[in-house]
Design a protein around this motif. Structure first.
Motif, PDB file in Angstrom:
ATOM      1  N   GLY A  52       0.774  -1.234   0.000  1.00  0.00           N
ATOM      2  CA  GLY A  52       0.000   0.000   0.000  1.00  0.00           C
ATOM      3  C   GLY A  52       0.806   1.284   0.000  1.00  0.00           C
ATOM      4  N   GLN A  53       2.127   1.200   0.017  1.00  0.00           N
ATOM      5  CA  GLN A  53       2.968   2.394   0.040  1.00  0.00           C
ATOM      6  C   GLN A  53       3.037   3.048  -1.342  1.00  0.00           C
ATOM      7  N   ALA A  54       2.994   4.374  -1.378  1.00  0.00           N
ATOM      8  CA  ALA A  54       3.120   5.107  -2.636  1.00  0.00           C
ATOM      9  C   ALA A  54       4.555   4.936  -3.140  1.00  0.00           C
ATOM     10  N   VAL A  55       4.689   4.455  -4.383  1.00  0.00           N
ATOM     11  CA  VAL A  55       6.020   4.268  -4.956  1.00  0.00           C
ATOM     12  C   VAL A  55       6.254   5.178  -6.155  1.00  0.00           C
ATOM     13  N   ARG A  56       5.188   5.740  -6.697  1.00  0.00           N
ATOM     14  CA  ARG A  56       5.324   6.674  -7.820  1.00  0.00           C
ATOM     15  C   ARG A  56       4.169   7.653  -7.758  1.00  0.00           C
ATOM     16  N   GLY A  57       4.497   8.935  -7.863  1.00  0.00           N
ATOM     17  CA  GLY A  57       3.526  10.012  -7.737  1.00  0.00           C
ATOM     18  C   GLY A  57       2.532  10.047  -8.863  1.00  0.00           C
ATOM     19  N   PRO A  58       1.590  10.950  -8.715  1.00  0.00           N
ATOM     20  CA  PRO A  58       1.580  12.101  -7.838  1.00  0.00           C
ATOM     21  C   PRO A  58       1.144  11.815  -6.397  1.00  0.00           C
ATOM     22  N   ALA A  59       0.587  10.658  -6.112  1.00  0.00           N
ATOM     23  CA  ALA A  59       0.180  10.363  -4.731  1.00  0.00           C
ATOM     24  C   ALA A  59       1.415  10.252  -3.847  1.00  0.00           C
ATOM     25  N   ARG A  60       1.312  10.811  -2.638  1.00  0.00           N
ATOM     26  CA  ARG A  60       2.431  10.743  -1.696  1.00  0.00           C
ATOM     27  C   ARG A  60       2.082   9.910  -0.471  1.00  0.00           C
ATOM     28  N   SER A  61       0.786   9.772  -0.196  1.00  0.00           N
ATOM     29  CA  SER A  61       0.327   9.015   0.977  1.00  0.00           C
ATOM     30  C   SER A  61       0.028   7.577   0.581  1.00  0.00           C
ATOM     31  N   PRO A  62       0.124   6.664   1.547  1.00  0.00           N
ATOM     32  CA  PRO A  62      -0.195   5.261   1.253  1.00  0.00           C
ATOM     33  C   PRO A  62      -1.707   5.044   1.146  1.00  0.00           C
ATOM     34  N   LEU A  63      -2.081   3.895   0.618  1.00  0.00           N
ATOM     35  CA  LEU A  63      -3.484   3.490   0.616  1.00  0.00           C
ATOM     36  C   LEU A  63      -3.892   3.175   2.047  1.00  0.00           C
ATOM     37  N   THR A  64      -5.153   3.412   2.383  1.00  0.00           N
ATOM     38  CA  THR A  64      -5.663   3.084   3.716  1.00  0.00           C
ATOM     39  C   THR A  64      -5.736   1.569   3.853  1.00  0.00           C
ATOM     40  N   HIS A  65      -5.178   1.065   4.932  1.00  0.00           N
ATOM     41  CA  HIS A  65      -5.095  -0.376   5.201  1.00  0.00           C
ATOM     42  C   HIS A  65      -6.191  -0.793   6.175  1.00  0.00           C
ATOM     43  N   TYR A  66      -6.779  -1.977   5.973  1.00  0.00           N
ATOM     44  CA  TYR A  66      -7.791  -2.524   6.882  1.00  0.00           C
ATOM     45  C   TYR A  66      -7.351  -3.894   7.391  1.00  0.00           C
ATOM     46  N   PRO A  67      -7.747  -4.250   8.608  1.00  0.00           N
ATOM     47  CA  PRO A  67      -7.473  -5.604   9.098  1.00  0.00           C
ATOM     48  C   PRO A  67      -8.164  -6.625   8.182  1.00  0.00           C
ATOM     49  N   ALA A  68      -7.468  -7.695   7.882  1.00  0.00           N
ATOM     50  CA  ALA A  68      -8.021  -8.745   7.029  1.00  0.00           C
ATOM     51  C   ALA A  68      -7.488 -10.090   7.498  1.00  0.00           C
ATOM     52  N   ARG A  69      -8.242 -11.134   7.191  1.00  0.00           N
ATOM     53  CA  ARG A  69      -7.834 -12.482   7.611  1.00  0.00           C
ATOM     54  C   ARG A  69      -8.516 -13.516   6.729  1.00  0.00           C
ATOM     55  N   ILE A  70      -8.003 -14.737   6.860  1.00  0.00           N
ATOM     56  CA  ILE A  70      -8.627 -15.899   6.241  1.00  0.00           C
ATOM     57  C   ILE A  70      -9.138 -16.756   7.382  1.00  0.00           C
ATOM     58  N   GLN A  71     -10.420 -17.109   7.312  1.00  0.00           N
ATOM     59  CA  GLN A  71     -10.999 -17.939   8.356  1.00  0.00           C
ATOM     60  C   GLN A  71     -11.994 -18.901   7.711  1.00  0.00           C
ATOM     61  N   GLY A  72     -11.750 -20.191   7.902  1.00  0.00           N
ATOM     62  CA  GLY A  72     -12.653 -21.193   7.366  1.00  0.00           C
ATOM     63  C   GLY A  72     -12.815 -21.118   5.860  1.00  0.00           C
ATOM     64  N   GLY A  73     -11.750 -20.828   5.133  1.00  0.00           N
ATOM     65  CA  GLY A  73     -11.819 -20.737   3.680  1.00  0.00           C
ATOM     66  C   GLY A  73     -12.427 -19.444   3.157  1.00  0.00           C
ATOM     67  N   GLN A  74     -12.748 -18.524   4.067  1.00  0.00           N
ATOM     68  CA  GLN A  74     -13.353 -17.246   3.703  1.00  0.00           C
ATOM     69  C   GLN A  74     -12.340 -16.114   3.890  1.00  0.00           C
ATOM     70  N   VAL A  75     -12.353 -15.156   2.992  1.00  0.00           N
ATOM     71  CA  VAL A  75     -11.530 -13.955   3.109  1.00  0.00           C
ATOM     72  C   VAL A  75     -12.409 -12.893   3.774  1.00  0.00           C
ATOM     73  N   GLN A  76     -11.917 -12.339   4.874  1.00  0.00           N
ATOM     74  CA  GLN A  76     -12.710 -11.401   5.654  1.00  0.00           C
ATOM     75  C   GLN A  76     -11.945 -10.099   5.899  1.00  0.00           C
ATOM     76  N   VAL A  77     -12.694  -9.000   5.893  1.00  0.00           N
ATOM     77  CA  VAL A  77     -12.134  -7.663   6.074  1.00  0.00           C
ATOM     78  C   VAL A  77     -12.919  -6.935   7.150  1.00  0.00           C
ATOM     79  N   GLN A  78     -12.212  -6.143   7.931  1.00  0.00           N
ATOM     80  CA  GLN A  78     -12.856  -5.321   8.962  1.00  0.00           C
ATOM     81  C   GLN A  78     -12.653  -3.855   8.583  1.00  0.00           C
ATOM     82  N   ILE A  79     -13.770  -3.178   8.296  1.00  0.00           N
ATOM     83  CA  ILE A  79     -13.712  -1.751   8.004  1.00  0.00           C
ATOM     84  C   ILE A  79     -13.849  -1.023   9.329  1.00  0.00           C
ATOM     85  N   ILE A  80     -12.840  -0.243   9.671  1.00  0.00           N
ATOM     86  CA  ILE A  80     -12.830   0.434  10.964  1.00  0.00           C
ATOM     87  C   ILE A  80     -13.271   1.873  10.782  1.00  0.00           C
TER      88      ILE A  80
END
Length: 143
Positions: free
Chosen positions: A115-143
């Protein structure tokens, strides 16, 4: 409203309507359904591990938030989730399998797999969310 959004909203409605029955049950028992446990913890299922493995990315919406989930490059058994909104001007970034990075189609900003900016014009990273794999499912927590 697209089909996926309808199915998610219908599932959430069914879950909410069943919570009262669970709360009023005479004999308390532990909730063992991984979907209910995940949603109770704030995690939402966005796809399956099989979908992630075949497409290399899961791009979907959770409410108003567009998210992308990829395998964690430093831990192939884990996943990373990001808001697809480019911090430069808000365009939706896409995962490029060929480049192993996120690319903004509006102004060609590039973001690493972490998620880190490696080439502009963006200077900030992408917003990161907690994520996991549980029971064969991909899950995300939007905080």
């Amino acid at each position: 409203m697209d089909r996926r959004t309808f199915v998610v909203l219908a599932g959430l409605g069914a879950l909410v309507s069943s919570l009262e029955a669970i709360a009023n049950a005479r004999t308390p028992s532990p909730v063992t359904d991984p979907t209910l446990v995940a949603q109770a913890a704030g995690f939402q299922t966005v796809g399956t591990v099989s979908q992630l493995n075949s497409a290399h990315v899961i791009q979907t919406r959770i409410g108003r938030t567009s998210v992308a989930v990829i395998r964690n490059p430093s831990n192939p058994n884990g996943v990373l989730a990001f808001n697809r909104r480019c911090p430069h001007e808000g365009c939706q970034v896409d995962w490029s399998n060929n480049q192993s990075q996120f690319v903004c189609p509006c102004h060609s900003a590039e973001f690493s797999a972490t998620g880190q900016a490696v080439r502009g014009p963006a200077r900030s990273p992408l917003t990161h969310y907690p994520a996991r794999i549980q029971g064969g499912q991909v899950q995300v927590q939007i905080i």
